[in-house]
Design an enzyme around this catalytic site. Structure first.
Site, PDB file in Angstrom:
ATOM      1  N   ASP A   1      41.799  38.968  30.680  1.00  0.00           N
ATOM      2  CA  ASP A   1      42.058  39.553  31.997  1.00  0.00           C
ATOM      3  C   ASP A   1      41.175  40.768  32.298  1.00  0.00           C
ATOM      4  O   ASP A   1      41.254  41.332  33.392  1.00  0.00           O
ATOM      5  CB  ASP A   1      43.517  40.027  32.092  1.00  0.00           C
ATOM      6  CG  ASP A   1      44.512  38.874  32.055  1.00  0.00           C
ATOM      7  OD1 ASP A   1      44.093  37.726  32.314  1.00  0.00           O
ATOM      8  OD2 ASP A   1      45.698  39.141  31.786  1.00  0.00           O
TER       9      ASP A   1
ATOM     10  N   LYS B   1      47.247  43.683  38.002  1.00  0.00           N
ATOM     11  CA  LYS B   1      47.125  42.390  38.686  1.00  0.00           C
ATOM     12  C   LYS B   1      48.459  41.667  38.668  1.00  0.00           C
ATOM     13  O   LYS B   1      49.309  41.908  37.799  1.00  0.00           O
ATOM     14  CB  LYS B   1      46.047  41.510  38.044  1.00  0.00           C
ATOM     15  CG  LYS B   1      46.291  41.099  36.575  1.00  0.00           C
ATOM     16  CD  LYS B   1      47.165  39.875  36.382  1.00  0.00           C
ATOM     17  CE  LYS B   1      47.502  39.617  34.911  1.00  0.00           C
ATOM     18  NZ  LYS B   1      48.616  38.704  34.683  1.00  0.00           N
TER      19      LYS B   1
HETATM   20  O1  C5P Z   1      42.732  37.220  25.982  1.00  0.00           O
HETATM   21  P1  C5P Z   1      43.953  37.999  25.592  1.00  0.00           P
HETATM   22  O2  C5P Z   1      43.771  38.771  24.331  1.00  0.00           O
HETATM   23  O3  C5P Z   1      44.495  38.844  26.693  1.00  0.00           O
HETATM   24  O4  C5P Z   1      45.055  36.901  25.319  1.00  0.00           O
HETATM   25  C1  C5P Z   1      46.228  37.195  24.620  1.00  0.00           C
HETATM   26  C2  C5P Z   1      46.838  35.909  24.083  1.00  0.00           C
HETATM   27  O5  C5P Z   1      47.323  35.113  25.187  1.00  0.00           O
HETATM   28  C3  C5P Z   1      45.885  34.988  23.350  1.00  0.00           C
HETATM   29  O6  C5P Z   1      45.780  35.325  22.003  1.00  0.00           O
HETATM   30  C4  C5P Z   1      46.540  33.627  23.530  1.00  0.00           C
HETATM   31  O7  C5P Z   1      47.625  33.467  22.654  1.00  0.00           O
HETATM   32  C5  C5P Z   1      47.127  33.739  24.921  1.00  0.00           C
HETATM   33  N1  C5P Z   1      46.229  33.171  25.950  1.00  0.00           N
HETATM   34  C6  C5P Z   1      46.065  31.787  26.034  1.00  0.00           C
HETATM   35  N2  C5P Z   1      45.235  31.261  26.978  1.00  0.00           N
HETATM   36  C7  C5P Z   1      44.573  32.076  27.841  1.00  0.00           C
HETATM   37  C8  C5P Z   1      44.740  33.485  27.795  1.00  0.00           C
HETATM   38  C9  C5P Z   1      45.577  34.001  26.825  1.00  0.00           C
HETATM   39  O8  C5P Z   1      46.670  31.034  25.262  1.00  0.00           O
HETATM   40  N3  C5P Z   1      43.788  31.518  28.752  1.00  0.00           N
END
Ligand code: C5P
Length: 312
Positions: free
Chosen positions: A141, A12
């Protein structure tokens, strides 16, 4: 019964990424426009005789992907196995084309691919909403990698609504891969630091972007692209300033850091323009490598299944 299932799953880019204030749970509320492009990983899951799960990774950046329980595809298999009450181990094979730690949700794509492959392999037949809820537990994601197309993401990015654009429109992108990766949590943290405690409004969807997509107009779309994570990504990875400047000066319709970076993407008028822009970006040398891609692309889809008879 299927012995092995292969799924193709897209990368993406974020056409818009508006980031709200830091939430108590450590995430940020987002409004983002996800757009799947036809740069795909392939995830194969096969029934295994062995008494453990295994994962093997090949292709672009494979050496940087964990080949153990920390692998997102492995975590996805285990989550679905627990949810569906299945037993039996699997072998996971991932062919990477999506660069690693590049802001293109490659790890999330592999998790989504593994969910779809196992759902088919085991015949669990989970409803799409349940598969999406399981995906959201694996990463913000991951649900979009299941869905594909172009969609608005809210909440952490996991609450999706498909965007009704001009269904005939295909967009032509040039992707500039950087030398090295960026850590998503670090980019978000740097954004909070740059904001320096100032009040941050709730994020909102860009009307101009939605109108551009509705009209299928790449010129308007190019002007409407936006990413709140671009400033922190540039501060952590200043070489991206040159990459963006090169793409702009070579006539792209729009230039942006993808997600938390460091991949940059550039919008072209059509396929021919994308090919020439890519060639000139390569000559300019302001990045590690250059690829072209089109979008929107389909979400995670089964491409082959092999059954017991073919395995003898
Ligand atoms: O959800 P995911 O594990 O992909 O997210 C990785 C990191 O990105 C999270 O631990 C956070 O620090 C940051 N993040 C965030 N806000 C979001 C998505 C991700 O702060 N909406």
């Amino acid at each position: 019964m299927n012995q092995s299932v292969t799924v193709r799953v897209p990368a993406k880019i974020n056409l818009q990424l508006a980031v709200g204030p830091l939430r108590p749970d450590g995430y940020h509320d987002l409004v983002t426009v996800f757009h799947a492009v036809d740069l795909c990983d392939e995830v194969t899951v096969a029934l295994a005789e062995e008494d453990t799960d295994s994962v093997a990774v090949s292709g672009e950046g494979a050496a940087q992907v964990p080949a153990d329980g920390g692998n997102l595809a492995m975590r996805a298999v285990r989550a679905l196995r627990a949810r569906a009450g299945m037993a039996g181990n699997v072998r996971i094979r991932i062919i990477k084309r999506i660069p690693v730690a590049a802001g293109m949700a490659g790890g999330s794509a592999d998790a989504a691919g593994a969910l779809v492959a196992c759902d088919e392999l085991w015949g669990t037949g989970l409803p799409a909403a349940e598969l999406s809820a399981l995906a959201a537990q694996l990463g913000s994601d991951v649900p979009f990698a299941l869905l594909g197309g172009t969609a608005v993401g809210r909440g952490r990015g996991e609450q999706l609504s498909p965007l009704a654009g001009d269904s005939a429109a295909t967009y032509h992108w040039v992707l500039a891969y950087a030398d090295g990766g960026l850590s998503t949590p670090l980019v978000y943290k740097t954004l909070d630091q740059l904001r320096d405690g100032r009040d941050v409004p709730a994020p909102g969807l860009s009307d101009e972007l939605v109108e551009a997509l509705r009209a299928g107009d790449p010129f308007r779309l190019g002007r409407a692209l936006g990413n709140d994570l671009q400033a922190p990504a540039l501060s952590l990875f200043p070489a991206l300033n040159e990459t963006l400047a090169a793409g702009r000066s070579l006539g792209s319709l729009g230039a942006l850091v993808s997600g938390s970076g460091p991949t940059c993407f550039f919008l072209a008028r059509d396929a021919e323009h994308a090919a020439s822009l890519a060639a000139r970006m390569r000559e300019a040398g302001a990045c590690r490598s250059v690829a072209v891609a089109t979008g929107p692309a389909a979400g995670a889809s089964v491409i082959t299944t092999e059954d017991a008879t073919r395995h003898g």
